[in-house]
Motif scaffolding. Sequence first.
Motif, PDB file in Angstrom:
ATOM      1  N   PHE A   1      45.326 -35.804  28.583  1.00 19.67           N
ATOM      2  CA  PHE A   1      44.912 -34.873  27.542  1.00 19.67           C
ATOM      3  C   PHE A   1      44.709 -33.456  28.058  1.00 19.67           C
ATOM      4  O   PHE A   1      44.235 -32.586  27.316  1.00 19.67           O
ATOM      5  N   ARG A   2      45.095 -33.217  29.297  1.00 22.48           N
ATOM      6  CA  ARG A   2      44.929 -31.881  29.864  1.00 22.48           C
ATOM      7  C   ARG A   2      45.947 -30.913  29.284  1.00 22.48           C
ATOM      8  O   ARG A   2      46.977 -31.301  28.765  1.00 22.48           O
ATOM      9  N   ARG A   3      45.609 -29.623  29.414  1.00 23.39           N
ATOM     10  CA  ARG A   3      46.456 -28.506  28.933  1.00 23.39           C
ATOM     11  C   ARG A   3      46.546 -28.480  27.410  1.00 23.39           C
ATOM     12  O   ARG A   3      47.505 -27.988  26.834  1.00 23.39           O
ATOM     13  N   ARG A   4      45.498 -29.022  26.741  1.00 27.95           N
ATOM     14  CA  ARG A   4      45.455 -29.013  25.274  1.00 27.95           C
ATOM     15  C   ARG A   4      44.220 -28.283  24.742  1.00 27.95           C
ATOM     16  O   ARG A   4      43.943 -28.342  23.547  1.00 27.95           O
ATOM     17  N   GLY A   5      43.465 -27.664  25.630  1.00 26.77           N
ATOM     18  CA  GLY A   5      42.283 -26.922  25.210  1.00 26.77           C
ATOM     19  C   GLY A   5      41.005 -27.737  25.148  1.00 26.77           C
ATOM     20  O   GLY A   5      39.969 -27.224  24.709  1.00 26.77           O
ATOM     21  N   VAL A   6      41.057 -28.989  25.586  1.00 24.35           N
ATOM     22  CA  VAL A   6      39.870 -29.842  25.526  1.00 24.35           C
ATOM     23  C   VAL A   6      38.769 -29.311  26.445  1.00 24.35           C
ATOM     24  O   VAL A   6      37.613 -29.166  26.019  1.00 24.35           O
ATOM     25  N   ALA A   7      39.094 -29.024  27.685  1.00 21.27           N
ATOM     26  CA  ALA A   7      38.095 -28.526  28.635  1.00 21.27           C
ATOM     27  C   ALA A   7      37.513 -27.199  28.164  1.00 21.27           C
ATOM     28  O   ALA A   7      36.302 -26.981  28.255  1.00 21.27           O
ATOM     29  N   ARG A   8      38.362 -26.315  27.664  1.00 23.69           N
ATOM     30  CA  ARG A   8      37.880 -25.015  27.167  1.00 23.69           C
ATOM     31  C   ARG A   8      36.905 -25.226  26.011  1.00 23.69           C
ATOM     32  O   ARG A   8      35.835 -24.612  25.962  1.00 23.69           O
ATOM     33  N   ALA A   9      37.248 -26.119  25.076  1.00 21.17           N
ATOM     34  CA  ALA A   9      36.359 -26.381  23.944  1.00 21.17           C
ATOM     35  C   ALA A   9      35.024 -26.943  24.422  1.00 21.17           C
ATOM     36  O   ALA A   9      33.957 -26.553  23.922  1.00 21.17           O
ATOM     37  N   LEU A  10      35.048 -27.851  25.398  1.00 23.66           N
ATOM     38  CA  LEU A  10      33.811 -28.403  25.942  1.00 23.66           C
ATOM     39  C   LEU A  10      32.982 -27.327  26.632  1.00 23.66           C
ATOM     40  O   LEU A  10      31.757 -27.260  26.467  1.00 23.66           O
ATOM     41  N   MET A  11      33.634 -26.476  27.411  1.00 25.98           N
ATOM     42  CA  MET A  11      32.916 -25.401  28.100  1.00 25.98           C
ATOM     43  C   MET A  11      32.330 -24.403  27.098  1.00 25.98           C
ATOM     44  O   MET A  11      31.195 -23.949  27.264  1.00 25.98           O
ATOM     45  N   GLU A  12      33.090 -24.059  26.074  1.00 23.00           N
ATOM     46  CA  GLU A  12      32.583 -23.131  25.066  1.00 23.00           C
ATOM     47  C   GLU A  12      31.355 -23.719  24.370  1.00 23.00           C
ATOM     48  O   GLU A  12      30.390 -23.001  24.085  1.00 23.00           O
ATOM     49  N   ARG A  13      31.377 -25.022  24.130  1.00 27.10           N
ATOM     50  CA  ARG A  13      30.218 -25.682  23.524  1.00 27.10           C
ATOM     51  C   ARG A  13      29.027 -25.654  24.480  1.00 27.10           C
ATOM     52  O   ARG A  13      27.886 -25.422  24.056  1.00 27.10           O
TER      53      ARG A  13
END
Length: 76
Positions: free
Chosen positions: A8-20
Amino acid sequence: MLGVDPGFRRRGVARALMERCIDESKASGKTVLTLNTTHAMTAAQEMYESLGFVRQPDEVHPDGFVLLSYSMPLSA
């Protein structure tokens, strides 16, 4: 600890989690957010820097293991 399944990488998941995490930290009145990563996590380092995290001095453990440190000042 934050991690994303390789499929699921390179789909914005980590960015969304970090933003949260950033939003929740601000909402709870925190003034600084810190994190550590390793040299191998280059994609994560790029993301952290793009979110506004700034490198801090490395954390070097007695066995020689190095953690790269980052921080981000938070405003209310």
